[in-house]
Write an enzyme that holds these catalytic residues in place. Structure first.
Site, PDB file in Angstrom:
ATOM      1  N   SER A  76      45.037  26.749  42.382  1.00 43.36           N
ATOM      2  CA  SER A  76      44.534  28.125  42.477  1.00 43.36           C
ATOM      3  C   SER A  76      43.167  28.241  43.129  1.00 43.36           C
ATOM      4  O   SER A  76      42.515  29.281  43.042  1.00 43.36           O
ATOM      5  CB  SER A  76      44.562  28.819  41.116  1.00 43.36           C
ATOM      6  OG  SER A  76      43.801  28.119  40.191  1.00 43.36           O
ATOM      7  N   THR A 178      40.905  28.787  38.808  1.00 44.14           N
ATOM      8  CA  THR A 178      39.894  29.559  39.518  1.00 44.14           C
ATOM      9  C   THR A 178      38.578  29.253  38.864  1.00 44.14           C
ATOM     10  O   THR A 178      38.443  29.408  37.651  1.00 44.14           O
ATOM     11  CB  THR A 178      40.176  31.071  39.355  1.00 44.14           C
ATOM     12  OG1 THR A 178      41.324  31.390  40.114  1.00 44.14           O
ATOM     13  CG2 THR A 178      38.995  31.910  39.813  1.00 44.14           C
ATOM     14  N   THR A 196      38.357  31.014  44.620  1.00 46.26           N
ATOM     15  CA  THR A 196      39.780  31.043  44.241  1.00 46.26           C
ATOM     16  C   THR A 196      40.685  31.246  45.456  1.00 46.26           C
ATOM     17  O   THR A 196      40.242  31.747  46.486  1.00 46.26           O
ATOM     18  CB  THR A 196      40.035  32.219  43.265  1.00 46.26           C
ATOM     19  OG1 THR A 196      41.339  32.097  42.710  1.00 46.26           O
ATOM     20  CG2 THR A 196      39.911  33.563  43.932  1.00 46.26           C
ATOM     21  N   ARG A 206      46.152  41.126  49.464  1.00 49.62           N
ATOM     22  CA  ARG A 206      45.565  41.380  48.146  1.00 49.62           C
ATOM     23  C   ARG A 206      44.257  40.598  47.987  1.00 49.62           C
ATOM     24  O   ARG A 206      44.160  39.414  48.271  1.00 49.62           O
ATOM     25  CB  ARG A 206      46.551  40.950  47.064  1.00 49.62           C
ATOM     26  CG  ARG A 206      46.096  41.228  45.625  1.00 49.62           C
ATOM     27  CD  ARG A 206      45.427  40.027  44.988  1.00 49.62           C
ATOM     28  NE  ARG A 206      45.130  40.230  43.575  1.00 49.62           N
ATOM     29  CZ  ARG A 206      44.414  39.381  42.850  1.00 49.62           C
ATOM     30  NH1 ARG A 206      43.919  38.299  43.392  1.00 49.62           N
ATOM     31  NH2 ARG A 206      44.189  39.626  41.582  1.00 49.62           N
ATOM     32  N   VAL A 207      43.253  41.296  47.512  1.00 51.46           N
ATOM     33  CA  VAL A 207      41.964  40.673  47.209  1.00 51.46           C
ATOM     34  C   VAL A 207      41.697  40.926  45.728  1.00 51.46           C
ATOM     35  O   VAL A 207      41.916  42.038  45.238  1.00 51.46           O
ATOM     36  CB  VAL A 207      40.841  41.282  48.080  1.00 51.46           C
ATOM     37  CG1 VAL A 207      39.469  40.852  47.596  1.00 51.46           C
ATOM     38  CG2 VAL A 207      41.043  40.893  49.551  1.00 51.46           C
ATOM     39  N   GLY A 208      41.259  39.902  45.038  1.00 50.34           N
ATOM     40  CA  GLY A 208      41.009  40.038  43.595  1.00 50.34           C
ATOM     41  C   GLY A 208      39.548  40.279  43.279  1.00 50.34           C
ATOM     42  O   GLY A 208      38.779  40.754  44.125  1.00 50.34           O
ATOM     43  N   ASP A 209      39.178  39.939  42.074  1.00 50.05           N
ATOM     44  CA  ASP A 209      37.797  40.144  41.620  1.00 50.05           C
ATOM     45  C   ASP A 209      36.848  39.054  42.094  1.00 50.05           C
ATOM     46  O   ASP A 209      35.627  39.251  42.092  1.00 50.05           O
ATOM     47  CB  ASP A 209      37.758  40.158  40.085  1.00 50.05           C
ATOM     48  CG  ASP A 209      38.262  38.841  39.492  1.00 50.05           C
ATOM     49  OD1 ASP A 209      39.297  38.332  39.980  1.00 50.05           O
ATOM     50  OD2 ASP A 209      37.605  38.304  38.589  1.00 50.05           O
ATOM     51  N   THR A 229      37.355  35.139  34.886  1.00 45.19           N
ATOM     52  CA  THR A 229      38.591  34.588  35.424  1.00 45.19           C
ATOM     53  C   THR A 229      39.757  35.358  34.808  1.00 45.19           C
ATOM     54  O   THR A 229      39.584  36.053  33.808  1.00 45.19           O
ATOM     55  CB  THR A 229      38.716  33.084  35.117  1.00 45.19           C
ATOM     56  OG1 THR A 229      39.913  32.572  35.723  1.00 45.19           O
ATOM     57  CG2 THR A 229      38.768  32.808  33.626  1.00 45.19           C
ATOM     58  N   GLY A 230      40.922  35.221  35.408  1.00 46.93           N
ATOM     59  CA  GLY A 230      42.097  35.922  34.879  1.00 46.93           C
ATOM     60  C   GLY A 230      42.615  36.942  35.876  1.00 46.93           C
ATOM     61  O   GLY A 230      42.331  36.838  37.077  1.00 46.93           O
ATOM     62  N   GLY A 232      42.529  39.560  38.061  1.00 46.00           N
ATOM     63  CA  GLY A 232      41.354  40.178  38.656  1.00 46.00           C
ATOM     64  C   GLY A 232      41.333  41.692  38.670  1.00 46.00           C
ATOM     65  O   GLY A 232      40.270  42.310  38.605  1.00 46.00           O
TER      66      GLY A 232
END
Ligand code: SD4
Length: 317
Positions: A76, A178, A196, A206-209, A229-230, A232
């Site tokens: 990840s 991550t 990550t 897609r973009v996360g946190d 983490t988790g 996002g």
């Protein structure tokens, strides 16, 4: 005392004293220190070694983040990361220093060390965030090498996923490695980083946190720092790391601040379906760790000793 009693007493004394040692290690204050999400001993050791060589907290979190980025077995982060549903390994990372400077990259492909590109964005551009093709062009202009990050193992997992092609974020088991790191440096300065490849088999684009300053990482040298983490999407909707630092500014301990940030999610969203884990440190070297579900671990380094702990969590029943 009978021999058996003596042995039992000795065994429980040893257990008790090792518990006390563990407890006093975890509770000891001061700096320098390093803390990171999940089981990331090698990353913490690299960060610690950097601090020992008189590197800054910023150098330390960057050095730590580079370890899983280059690890093909970490599915990840960076090289070896699971791709999105179209087969692209797309990377998010951010970094923040004690002066409030910040840099980040999102949706970056083909660069082994996005955290170092994020640092270059911070130090060499007037911007905070570069994305996609622009981030790649900037990285290349800074001498980063473009390479294929999709390993055979990750490709196989993607092919396997395509058979059903169901998007369902899984709790704790997406090889959640991550990494979010926080460090208190030799002068007590606070820095943080996160890197990550995001959620496995996410939608393309897609973009996360993880590249969001205030989402996955926030530091304020007057107060402390936090990282996440988790899943996002829920860190982004509650701006978790910024929230935690603000709660600490208003007097909460790192532990209570992490708990309150998790409660904000629990109160508003269907929290049983996903995992979020937060870490926080304050200027005294006290830390906090809390998650929604069981299973969030974190790695702590103090006085050259690195240990992995299980975080306390909300969903006890
Ligand atoms: C994301 N927060 O992209 C990341 C994923 C993660 O452990 O933390 N995995 O939403």
């Amino acid at each position: 005392m009978k021999r058996r009693n003596f042995l039992q007493t000795t065994a429980s004394t040893v257990m008790l004293s090792s518990l006390l040692v563990e407890e006093s290690f975890a509770q000891s204050k001061g700096f320098p220190m390093v803390i990171s999400t999940w089981k990331n001993e090698k990353a913490n050791e690299a960060a610690w070694a950097t601090l020992q060589k008189k590197g800054s907290a910023l150098d330390a979190v960057e050095a730590g983040a580079r370890i899983p980025e280059a690890d093909p077995n970490d599915t990840s982060v960076g090289y070896g990361g699971f791709p999105d549903r179209d087969g692209h390994v797309t990377l998010d990372a951010c970094i923040m220093d004690e002066k409030g400077n910040a840099g980040s990259v999102t949706f970056l492909e083909g660069i082994m060390h996005p955290i170092s590109v994020a640092r270059a964005v911070m130090e060499k551009t007037p911007h905070v965030m570069l994305s996609g093709e622009g981030a790649l062009q900037f990285a290349l202009s800074q001498g980063f090498k473009q390479e294929n990050l999709l390993t055979e193992t990750a490709k196989k997992a993607w092919k396997e996923w395509q058979k059903e092609a169901k998007y369902e974020p899984k709790i704790n088991i997406e090889r959640h490695d991550t990494i979010g790191l926080l460090a208190l440096g030799n002068q007590g300065e606070v820095s943080g980083a996160c890197t990550t490849s995001g959620l496995a088999f996410k939608m393309h684009g897609r973009v996360g946190d993880s590249p969001i300053i205030g989402g996955a990482v926030f530091c304020d040298n007057e107060v402390g720092g936090a990282c996440a983490t988790g899943l996002g999407e829920f860190v982004m909707k509650t701006l978790g790391s910024f929230l935690i630092v603000e709660l600490m500014r208003n007097g909460k301990s790192p532990q209570k601040a992490c708990e309150e940030a998790i409660m904000r999610i629990v109160k508003r969203y269907k929290y049983k379906e996903f995992q979020i884990g937060y870490l926080a440190i304050d200027k005294k070297g006290q830390y906090g760790a809390y998650s929604i579900q069981k299973g969030f671990s974190f790695t702590l380094t103090k006085n050259g000793v690195t240990k992995v702990f299980e975080a306390d969590y909300y969903m006890k029943n």
